[in-house]
Design an enzyme around this catalytic site. Structure first.
Site, PDB file in Angstrom:
ATOM      1  N   HIS A 166      38.312  48.019  38.024  1.00 47.99           N
ATOM      2  CA  HIS A 166      38.466  46.792  38.805  1.00 47.99           C
ATOM      3  C   HIS A 166      37.141  46.442  39.492  1.00 47.99           C
ATOM      4  CE1 HIS A 166      42.617  46.941  38.017  1.00 47.99           C
ATOM      5  NE2 HIS A 166      43.121  47.171  39.219  1.00 47.99           N
TER       6      HIS A 166
ATOM      7  N   CYS B 170      45.609  49.942  43.951  1.00 51.32           N
ATOM      8  CA  CYS B 170      44.284  50.268  43.412  1.00 51.32           C
ATOM      9  C   CYS B 170      43.183  49.386  44.021  1.00 51.32           C
ATOM     10  CB  CYS B 170      44.287  50.142  41.900  1.00 51.32           C
ATOM     11  SG  CYS B 170      45.163  48.697  41.290  1.00 51.32           S
TER      12      CYS B 170
END
Ligand code: A2P
Length: 328
Positions: A235, A128
């Site tokens: 994130h 990710c």
């Protein structure tokens, strides 16, 4: 086209279903697999109920599956992806099991879609943190040539699956963690995945190696520090980059403005910069705080944010499936 989701009951698995629905991917037969723990439970997809099936060695022989999206952990991928591929299925695997295998393309559709053509039945979805970073870096690499990257990440608990989410939720009520080695509520853990002999975590080395593989440059100088923070989803990354060539900051900004899948949010006068809460449920990557690194010759600093479950996992995999359906 018959499609299966393996690990359908998990955090990423459920988002696979959501993104497939939203993008109206044309599917004839649809199958959802998980472990024996949730076999028999029901999942809704496109207004129909599907029974979760237990994944076993015959699953791909029994059902003629063309594309399978896997997010059920590395062990499951290692064992079952080759079985699926042998049965004529293309696996798009979200685990780290196959990413660095030279026979397996590692793909971010905005960056290296043509690598999909080289697949031999398994395509890997990058980590990710790597996905969102390269969406921002690839256009700059093309224009200015990257010399060195320093990554520092601020990663949400959803990246550690349901267990990570629960640790933060329960931790906020004062309960002890079960997934993480320390309390995540009120804390920052400079520890994602296992520690390696060189003192780095595996997550950090994933970022280094995967960035090189996706940008087709095995010599890129990269270092990383990855940190789990008490954020539920999304994130954030501080990325420091040095280029080979000189650049004009306005031109560089234009380059980012025109990059596919990337949205510039950079208006500091109005406190506008990418934020995890705003990136949640979005498919794009957001970049801001674009500024010259005045400590080196040709450097910049960027702040890059994305929904790690969507662009960082499910959306990227579904985009790969879409590319296969449209181009192969
Ligand atoms: P299950 O619900 O049966 O445990 P997360 O990372 O969010 O925890 O999700 C992990 C996903 O991977 C879940 O859907 C989980 O199913 C699935 N899974 C774990 N182990 C296996 C396995 N051996 N075979 C198939 N699916 C698995």
């Amino acid at each position: 086209m018959n499609l299966a989701v393996v690990g359908a009951t998990g955090m990423v698995g459920r988002t696979f279903l959501k993104v497939l629905e939203e993008r109206q991917i044309p599917i004839d037969e649809f199958y959802v697999f998980a472990s024996s723990r949730s076999a028999g439970s029901k999942l809704r997809f496109n207004d129909k109920e599907y029974t979760v099936l237990e994944l076993n060695e015959n699953s791909f022989k029994e059902h003629k599956i063309d594309i399978a999206l896997f997010s059920a952990g590395g062990g499951t991928s290692l064992k079952y992806a080759p079985i699926a591929a042998k049965n004529g299925c293309i696996v798009i695997d979200n685990s780290s099991a196959w990413r660095m295998d030279p026979e397996v393309p590692l793909v971010v559709p905005e960056v290296n879609p043509q690598d999909i053509r080289k697949n031999k039945g398994i395509i890997a979805n990058p980590n990710c943190s790597t996905i969102q970073a390269v969406v921002a870096l690839a256009p700059l690499h093309k224009k200015y040539g990257i010399k060195r990257i320093v990554y520092t990440t601020f990663q949400a608990v959803s990246g550690a699956g349901m267990g990570g989410w629960t640790d933060l939720e329960e931790g906020l009520k004062g309960h002890e963690p079960k997934k993480f080695p320390h309390k995540i509520a009120g804390n920052c853990l400079p520890h994602i995945d296992i520690f390696l002999d060189n003192g780095y975590t595996k997550e950090e080395i994933k970022m280094v190696e995967e960035t090189r593989k996706i940008l087709h440059n095995s010599n890129l100088r990269i270092t990383a520090t990855t940190v789990r923070v008490p954020v539920f989803n999304g994130h954030s990354e501080s990325i420091n980059v040095e280029f080979n060539k000189e650049f004009d900051l306005n031109e560089l900004r234009d380059c980012l403005e025109n990059a596919p899948g990337l949205i510039v949010q950079d208006d500091i006068g109005n406190n506008v910069y990418p934020l995890a809460l705003n990136a949640t449920d979005k498919d794009e990557v957001f970049v801001g705080r674009i500024r010259r690194d005045e400590s080196v010759e040709n450097g910049i600093n960027l702040w890059v944010v994305a929904d790690n479950i969507r662009k960082g996992a499910a959306t990227n995999a579904v985009q790969i499936a879409q590319w296969i359906i449209e181009n192969m």
